[in-house]
Scaffold this motif. Structure first.
Motif, mmCIF file in Angstrom:
data_model
loop_
_atom_site.group_PDB
_atom_site.id
_atom_site.type_symbol
_atom_site.label_atom_id
_atom_site.label_comp_id
_atom_site.label_asym_id
_atom_site.label_seq_id
_atom_site.Cartn_x
_atom_site.Cartn_y
_atom_site.Cartn_z
ATOM 1 N N UNK A 1 0.817 -1.208 0.000
ATOM 2 C CA UNK A 1 0.000 0.000 0.000
ATOM 3 C C UNK A 1 0.853 1.261 0.000
ATOM 4 N N UNK A 2 1.941 1.250 0.778
ATOM 5 C CA UNK A 2 2.838 2.402 0.826
ATOM 6 C C UNK A 2 3.716 2.504 -0.416
ATOM 7 N N UNK A 3 3.798 1.412 -1.182
ATOM 8 C CA UNK A 3 4.625 1.338 -2.386
ATOM 9 C C UNK A 3 6.092 1.618 -2.051
ATOM 10 N N UNK A 4 6.577 0.894 -1.061
ATOM 11 C CA UNK A 4 7.971 1.040 -0.657
ATOM 12 C C UNK A 4 8.451 -0.275 -0.055
ATOM 13 N N UNK A 5 9.759 -0.506 -0.051
ATOM 14 C CA UNK A 5 10.270 -1.747 0.534
ATOM 15 C C UNK A 5 10.039 -1.796 2.036
ATOM 16 N N UNK A 6 10.022 -2.999 2.588
ATOM 17 C CA UNK A 6 9.784 -3.168 4.013
ATOM 18 C C UNK A 6 10.858 -2.486 4.849
ATOM 19 N N UNK A 7 12.066 -2.421 4.335
ATOM 20 C CA UNK A 7 13.151 -1.789 5.100
ATOM 21 C C UNK A 7 12.884 -0.304 5.353
#
Length: 356
Positions: free
Chosen positions: A194-200
């Motif tokens: 949803x955030x469109x970013x890697x988990x890190x």
């Protein structure tokens, strides 16, 4: 090659779908294929196998060079082990009142982990430094359990999301008070999608010390992992995992599932699809007069309020749970295998029941 014969019989209709939980979904075919690949022959037990060793490389690619994964059986086990690892016997954990560790784990963190939970009411399932301060005091008071950890959930029990900046603020605030930060990531993939970013971007990059990495809700057959990011924050993880009855003897079958999800993009594909189905469901529900959506739909869950009798009739057609039965609040969850046809059929059934 023909599949091996079995005396087992199918006892369910695989065409039936519900919206009760993403745990209702089966395992993704690619995960099942990975399990078959890991089967056969002998591998060293209790985590000294080749699959668990390779999982460490994959986990570090997502959570940084200091990350270490400890596969466990389930999400409650992951949370209990992780929280024990960052607390003393007299320690306490600050969490949202709606947190899974408080409302949906049968008291396991307190009864099995020996932890005191210090809860804070929140409007949307999210903690803030100001909310944390309602419980962050009394470190020198021997009459009060000592706050040592802040536990947040991403995505939250109410389907809402923290931004990286919000988690960084929590980590900075907690660390300034000598506390550690645990992230319950049973649906961490849905948050990242949803955030469109890697988990890190919202874990090791912003100061999270330890996290529970979900697999089951995202297409695994079973299995999660505790991921230690800050090695200085924990102690005796191997012993805690065993003591907590979360050490799998045939650990390769847990590790290979997480490898299948995380090595490439299966985790992200599954989460994106579940999120998309939740958005489709929310759009359909918004068009139904008399139904109120309670929280922003940011992951794979939709929380709504509707007449109690309508929910009871609808539950006979599709499985789902009341969230707050007295208020008429319900929760509808989408999974990696939820289809557009499933969503449309549910919305049509909702319209029919509301019109009765």
């Amino acid at each position: 090659m023909n599949p091996p014969k079995t005396d087992a019989r199918r006892h369910h209709d695989p065409q039936i779908r519900g919206f009760a939980s993403d745990n209702y979904a089966g395992a993704h075919p690619e995960v099942m294929a990975a399990l078959a690949l890991a089967n056969g022959g002998h591998q060293v037990a209790y985590g000294e196998d080749d699959y668990t060793e390779n999982l460490q490389r994959i986990v570090r690619s997502h959570f940084g060079p200091t990350a270490e994964a400890f596969p466990v059986f389930n999400g409650t086990g992951a949370n209990v082990v992780a929280l024990q690892a960052v607390t003393d016997r007299w320690g306490a954990v600050i969490c949202a009142e709606s947190a899974h560790i408080n409302v949906d784990e049968g008291g396991a963190p307190e009864r099995m982990g020996g932890l005191k939970l210090l809860t804070v009411p929140t409007p949307d399932g999210k903690l803030t430094p100001e909310l944390i301060d309602r419980q962050a005091y009394g470190w020198d008071d021997e009459h009060r359990a000592m706050p040592q950890v802040v536990s947040i959930t991403q995505s939250t029990e109410l389907g809402t999301l923290y931004t990286p900046d919000e988690i960084r603020a929590i980590c900075d605030h907690a660390h300034a008070h000598g506390m550690k930060v645990h992230l319950d990531g049973s649906r961490i993939a849905n948050a990242a999608a949803s955030l469109d970013m890697p988990m890190r971007a919202f874990t090791n990059a912003v100061g999270v010390d330890i996290l529970s990495l979900g697999g089951t809700k995202n297409g695994a057959l079973f299995g999660e992992a505790v991921v230690v990011i800050n090695q200085d924050a924990v102690r005796s993880m191997k012993h805690l995992r065993k003591l907590s009855m979360q050490l799998a003897s045939k650990m390769r079958f847990v590790s290979v599932q997480l490898e299948a999800l995380l090595a490439k993009d299966l985790w992200l594909r599954n989460a994106r699809h579940a999120n998309e189905m939740a958005r489709r469901l929310a759009e359909g529900v918004r068009a139904v007069h008399g139904v109120e959506i309670l929280y922003p739909v940011q992951a794979n869950g939709v929380f709504a309020r509707l007449p109690h009798d309508v929910s009871e009739r609808l539950q006979k057609r599709f499985r789902f749970y009341f969230w707050d039965e007295a208020a008429g609040d319900v929760r509808w969850m989408c999974a990696f295998d939820t289809t557009e046809e499933d969503v449309d059929a549910f919305v049509a059934a909702l319209k029919e029941e509301m019109a009765r």
